[in-house]
Design an enzyme around this catalytic site. Structure first.
Site, PDB file in Angstrom:
ATOM      1  N   ASP A  95      -0.579  34.278  58.207  1.00 12.13           N
ATOM      2  CA  ASP A  95       0.834  34.353  59.077  1.00 12.13           C
ATOM      3  C   ASP A  95       1.950  34.406  57.881  1.00 12.13           C
ATOM      4  OD1 ASP A  95       2.950  34.182  60.722  1.00 12.13           O
ATOM      5  OD2 ASP A  95       2.476  32.148  61.180  1.00 12.13           O
ATOM      6  N   ASP A 275       7.195  41.040  60.024  1.00 13.29           N
ATOM      7  CA  ASP A 275       6.541  39.575  60.507  1.00 13.29           C
ATOM      8  C   ASP A 275       5.053  40.079  61.096  1.00 13.29           C
ATOM      9  OD1 ASP A 275       5.815  37.112  61.391  1.00 13.29           O
ATOM     10  OD2 ASP A 275       6.611  37.580  63.333  1.00 13.29           O
TER      11      ASP A 275
END
Length: 403
Positions: A95, A275
């Site tokens: 992440d 992202d």
């Protein structure tokens, strides 16, 4: 109590030995891609939107719980990480919008190298949360890439990450501020920070390569390089752009970009985020409506995506992201969902769905776009923590027609 813990920590350090300044060359490690869809596109979009809401609101990221949808739907990549000495291997979600590394307590196996600090640690994400106790342990992310006394969370409670053993955050360390109760204003060094600080890698740089998804089972279609980049995965040179200081924070891979569809400008230069926690691409409403009108697409209410005919697909133009002095173009094929897995989003066989979505009407100072996996699968991305910048380069898959 703190003094006692500190003395114990020093004892552990004396047993493990001094850090070795190896100055290693960059090391590349494979990433495994996975698909998770519990309710077609609806949950995918719900997850992405909740993710973006959390990224906009620092208070949501730092609270112990939040009223946000759970379920990690969409495309994700995992890294096999060894924890402990001897190490046990865990599959951790990668992440870029987090800095914490944590593992579920039910999976965690303590070794003689594991040290419990007793400090509560917690973080909330759009797709769930974790809370538990901080441990210091060996963390191995690849051959010769071992961190000693890395701070990790051992999650006594977690939600939204049932498919994984935990998470490894590769975002800036500033994202960890507020997660450690005993030091609420201090960042926790990330794994990449620790690798650099302990001399295991010579540069505080990550190289990220994602290949377009082409099948249903878990596939090794990605790679992360610690300490530099892998020139075999990209074309030409990587061109860097500075991370944008936003509200006094350098906490995400946030950049400035202008967007054009063909030769038509649909977004003037604004800030946005690259992202890995989002699957699709989101642009603000004004830009989205311009894109929609230029294409002449129809809105599919069931899928909540724009859909086009084969004729319209043949006339589709590049969607261009002008970052710094460089232009990175999403080809027509890169703008559509992989048709071979239309069923995974509740779509019809043979239909063509666009992956550009409406971010909504937002304030001028907020993020105007989010570039998720469907963008990252077309370009090589490098994150340089030392110089607070993100780099891009084309890859052999930038113009692939696999979708």
């Amino acid at each position: 109590m703190f003094l006692s813990a500190l003395l114990t920590l020093l004892l552990v350090f004396s047993i493990t030995g001094s850090f070795v300044k190896s100055g290693n060359s960059p090391v590349s490690v494979p990433l495994t891609s996975r698909l998770h869809f519990s309710n077609g596109t609806n949950n995918l979009l719900e997850h992405d939107r909740a993710r973006m809401k959390a990224l906009r609101d620092p208070s949501m990221r730092r609270q112990n719980s939040a009223d946000v949808p759970l379920g990690n739907d969409g495309v994700s990549y995992t890294l096999a990480v060894g924890i402990g000495n001897p190490p046990k291997t865990y599959n951790l979600l990668l992440d870029s919008g987090s800095g914490n590394t944590w593992i579920r307590a039910s999976a965690y196996v303590e070794t003689s190298a594991s040290f419990c600090t007793g400090q509560p640690v917690a973080a909330t994400y759009a797709s769930g949360s974790f809370s538990g106790i901080e441990y210091l342990d060996y963390v191995t992310v690849g051959p010769g890439l071992t961190v000693v006394l890395q701070s990790i969370g051992v999650a006594q409670e977690s939600s939204g990450f049932e498919h994984y053993d935990g998470m490894i955050g590769i975002g800036p360390a500033g994202l960890t501020v507020g997660s450690l109760k005993g030091l609420p204003k201090e960042p926790i060094p990330t794994v990449i920070d620790s690798l650099f600080g302990q001399g295991t890698i010579s540069k505080n740089v990550l190289g990220i390569f994602f290949q377009p998804y082409i099948g249903l089972p878990p596939e090794t279609t990605g790679q992360i390089t610690f300490g530099g980049t892998d020139s075999t995965k990209y074309n030409g040179n990587i061109v860097y752009t500075p991370i944008t200081d936003f509200r006094g924070e350098l906490n995400f891979w946030r950049i400035n970009s202008r967007i054009t569809y063909g030769n038509e400008e649909i977004l003037t230069s604004k800030v946005g985020i690259v992202d890995s926690g989002c699957t699709l691409i989101y642009i603000d409403t004004e830009a989205y409506l311009r894109y929609w009108r230029e294409i002449g697409a129809k809105y599919n209410r069931a899928a909540e995506l724009l859909t086009i005919s084969k004729k319209q697909y043949g006339a589709l133009r590049n969607l261009n992201f002008h970052i710094g002095e460089q232009t990175y173009s999403l080809t027509p094929n890169a703008q559509i969902w992989p048709r071979s897995i239309n069923s995974k989003i509740g779509g019809k066989k043979g239909s063509i769905y666009l992956v550009i979505c409406d971010l909504g009407t937002i304030n001028e100072q907020d993020n105007h776009f989010y570039l998720g996996y469907v963008f990252m699968q077309r370009f090589y991305i490098a994150y340089d923590a030392t110089n607070s910048r993100v780099g891009f380069a084309t890859t052999p898959f930038t113009e692939a027609t696999t979708n």
